[in-house]
Design a protein around this motif. Structure first.
Motif, PDB file in Angstrom:
ATOM      1  N   ASP A   1      54.321  24.789  72.442  1.00  0.00           N
ATOM      2  CA  ASP A   1      54.522  25.826  73.308  1.00  0.00           C
ATOM      3  C   ASP A   1      54.795  27.203  72.654  1.00  0.00           C
ATOM      4  O   ASP A   1      54.664  28.325  72.970  1.00  0.00           O
TER       5      ASP A   1
ATOM      6  N   ASP B   1      51.808  29.920  72.007  1.00  0.00           N
ATOM      7  CA  ASP B   1      51.512  30.998  72.967  1.00  0.00           C
ATOM      8  C   ASP B   1      52.708  31.615  73.329  1.00  0.00           C
ATOM      9  O   ASP B   1      52.864  32.277  74.529  1.00  0.00           O
TER      10      ASP B   1
ATOM     11  N   ASP C   1      47.346  38.618  76.977  1.00  0.00           N
ATOM     12  CA  ASP C   1      47.133  37.949  78.183  1.00  0.00           C
ATOM     13  C   ASP C   1      47.314  36.440  78.195  1.00  0.00           C
ATOM     14  O   ASP C   1      47.827  35.539  79.035  1.00  0.00           O
ATOM     15  N   SER C   2      47.156  35.982  76.797  1.00  0.00           N
ATOM     16  CA  SER C   2      47.285  34.351  76.431  1.00  0.00           C
ATOM     17  C   SER C   2      48.742  34.027  76.282  1.00  0.00           C
ATOM     18  O   SER C   2      48.809  32.606  76.266  1.00  0.00           O
TER      19      SER C   2
ATOM     20  N   THR D   1      51.746  32.868  77.479  1.00  0.00           N
ATOM     21  CA  THR D   1      52.046  32.020  78.724  1.00  0.00           C
ATOM     22  C   THR D   1      53.541  31.633  78.855  1.00  0.00           C
ATOM     23  O   THR D   1      54.208  31.312  79.698  1.00  0.00           O
ATOM     24  N   THR D   2      54.205  31.817  77.712  1.00  0.00           N
ATOM     25  CA  THR D   2      55.577  31.724  77.309  1.00  0.00           C
ATOM     26  C   THR D   2      56.327  32.867  76.932  1.00  0.00           C
ATOM     27  O   THR D   2      55.756  33.352  75.854  1.00  0.00           O
TER      28      THR D   2
ATOM     29  N   ASP E   1      58.026  31.222  81.886  1.00  0.00           N
ATOM     30  CA  ASP E   1      56.652  30.646  81.955  1.00  0.00           C
ATOM     31  C   ASP E   1      55.805  31.305  82.906  1.00  0.00           C
ATOM     32  O   ASP E   1      56.103  31.351  84.051  1.00  0.00           O
ATOM     33  N   HIS E   2      54.629  31.187  82.658  1.00  0.00           N
ATOM     34  CA  HIS E   2      53.351  31.408  83.448  1.00  0.00           C
ATOM     35  C   HIS E   2      53.674  32.887  84.123  1.00  0.00           C
ATOM     36  O   HIS E   2      54.133  32.842  85.156  1.00  0.00           O
TER      37      HIS E   2
END
Length: 504
Positions: free
Chosen positions: A399, A402, A441-442, A444-445, A488-489
């Motif tokens: 993780d 990102d 934008d990549s 995600t965490t 996340d996300h």
């Protein structure tokens, strides 16, 4: 032209002879001030803005959302010379503060002040809780105040000598000050009102003045273009300052705090100087300075500015008060002056950051911290960096690629930028840091560092606390009672949401 008129013009343009400069006495005061500043410079941690200047200096630009490029450039230079050194970062602040002590005495000399007047002026400046103590840290007001003192001296010297080169030097100093913060126009507007009211009106007929004004505009143009392209954040910052002022009494507390910042001796001479400039005939040609502190007070009270915004004009007014005070001699005046000096020295000695950690009580609130922790606190930046690093290492290795870090405040982001090692990229929507870059934008965490889950939760599909920062002497909300959240996300790509998240 008649002989009488010619004689009057020659008398007006002929500089009056100055008293000798009290080099030994004023120099001794400056040396003692320098020793006091140097002795305290490394005792406590970086102020949040100092870390921000370092971070901004690593991203040099013609302007920033909340200031000009001078402070970041200074911080960058000192960071290259001595990385992460608090003393090195504060040396420029110490130097300009000590220089202001010397120049304040020179202003008294320009007024025709004797050795005693010069010594009294330098002592008042050096025992001011604000004017001296601000030299313990690199801050916009530290450089801004010193430049105001320099500009005041150049202008006052021009009145006595009529050497127009002094106006050009004053313009150059103004151009530099415009790269620090945008307060110096208030000074010049107040000066213009004073000159219109009391003279010397021939100031407006000097080509050097207008040439210098053109230099200021040209030097400021890149910053103006940057500000216009970003919707003038430096002007919008005024509303933020007004909200901060409301926590310490707002407009009602402005005048008491402004006078108190000059100290006991400085405050008395400040008031005495205003009266002297208005009424004392030997200072008649400098009467345009009399309305200066009054006009600045009105301007900054109306605009909800900070109480120290007008402090740059104190040196000139204090010098006038000192010259008037020492013009008359007598035992009562001597006793009063010595008493005020002793009390002022004691007060400023207690204002310097010399307490041990164990003697410092944690701030009870952000308002309390704003009034005291800037001088006495450790802030807890290393603790913040350590806790963040621990939280980051606790993430599964898959993780981390990102993951980015986002902080509530620009102080936190700056601290991680300076103290953080082996951490991912750091972002913050706060103040000038929000303009340093947008998370990809990549990402995600996110490790979000803050104390209010309600602000973070709507942005992500999942929010979980994974760490905590609670430094005993930390700043509430920055390094004390702060949670590190794993988020996340993101629900919206950062390229779309970031402009709306940015705030001053």
């Amino acid at each position: 032209m008649t002989d009488t008129t010619t004689t009057q013009v020659r008398q007006r343009d002929t500089p009056k002879e100055q008293p000798p400069f009290a080099l030994a006495g004023v120099g001794a005061i400056a040396i003692v001030s320098a020793i006091a500043l140097l002795a305290s410079a490394g005792r406590y941690g970086f102020f949040g803005d100092e870390l921000y200047f370092i971070a901004a200096g690593r991203r040099l630009a013609v302007s920033y959302a909340d200031q000009g490029p001078v402070l970041p450039a200074i911080a960058r230079l000192m960071d290259l010379i001595a990385p992460e050194s608090m003393v090195a970062q504060r040396i420029p602040a110490m130097l300009v503060t000590v220089a202001a002590v010397l120049i304040s005495a020179q202003i008294a000399r320009e007024f025709g002040g004797s050795r005693n007047a010069q010594l009294l002026t330098a002592t008042a400046y050096a025992t001011s809780p604000f004017l001296l103590v601000q030299g313990t840290q690199l801050a916009t007001n530290t450089i801004d105040t010193a430049l105001w003192v320099l500009i005041s001296w150049l202008l006052i010297r021009w009145v006595r000598t009529r050497h127009d080169s002094l106006l050009l030097w004053a313009s150059l100093a103004t151009a530099v000050d415009m790269q620090v913060k945008w307060l110096i126009p208030f000074f010049w507007i107040a000066i213009a009102i004073g000159v219109v009211s009391y003279g010397p009106r021939d100031l407006f007929r000097r080509p050097a003045l207008w040439l210098g004004a053109g230099v200021v505009v040209l030097a400021t143009l890149p910053s103006l273009i940057w500000q216009a392209a970003h919707d003038w954040p430096q002007l919008r910052l005024g509303a933020v300052v007004a909200d901060e002022q409301a926590t310490i009494g707002g407009r009602y507390s402005w005048l008491p705090l402004a006078i108190a910042s000059a100290g006991l001796l400085g405050g008395v001479l400040l008031i005495y100087g205003i009266v002297a400039l208005f009424r004392w005939e030997p200072l008649r040609q400098y009467r345009f300075l009399a309305p200066l502190p009054l006009l600045l007070a009105v301007a900054f009270i109306v605009t909800d500015g900070r109480p120290y915004y007008a402090a740059g004009c104190y040196a000139a007014i204090i010098a006038a008060g000192a010259v008037r005070w020492t013009e008359k001699t007598g035992r009562p005046r001597t006793i009063i002056a010595i008493s005020m000096i002793v009390i002022s020295v004691v007060l400023v000695a207690f204002s310097m950051p010399w307490q041990s950690d164990s003697a410092i009580k944690p701030a009870k609130s952000q308002a309390d911290a704003g009034l005291s922790i800037g001088v006495y606190g450790r802030f807890g930046w290393p603790e913040l960096a350590a806790a963040t690093a621990t939280a980051y290492q606790s993430l599964p290795e898959a993780d981390r690629a990102d993951t980015v870090i986002i902080t509530d405040s620009y102080w936190q982001a700056s601290a991680l930028d300076v103290y953080g090692t082996n951490l991912p990229a750091v972002y913050s929507p706060s103040r000038g840091f929000g303009y340093f870059g947008t998370p990809p934008d990549s990402a995600t965490t996110v490790l979000w560092i803050g104390d209010d889950q309600s602000e973070v939760a709507p942005l992500f599909a999942s929010v979980t606390p994974i760490g905590r920062v609670d430094a005993r002497l930390g700043f509430p909300g920055s390094t004390r009672d702060v949670t590190i959240w794993r988020c996340d996300h993101p629900r919206t790509p950062w390229s779309e949401s970031w402009p709306n998240l940015r705030h001053l």
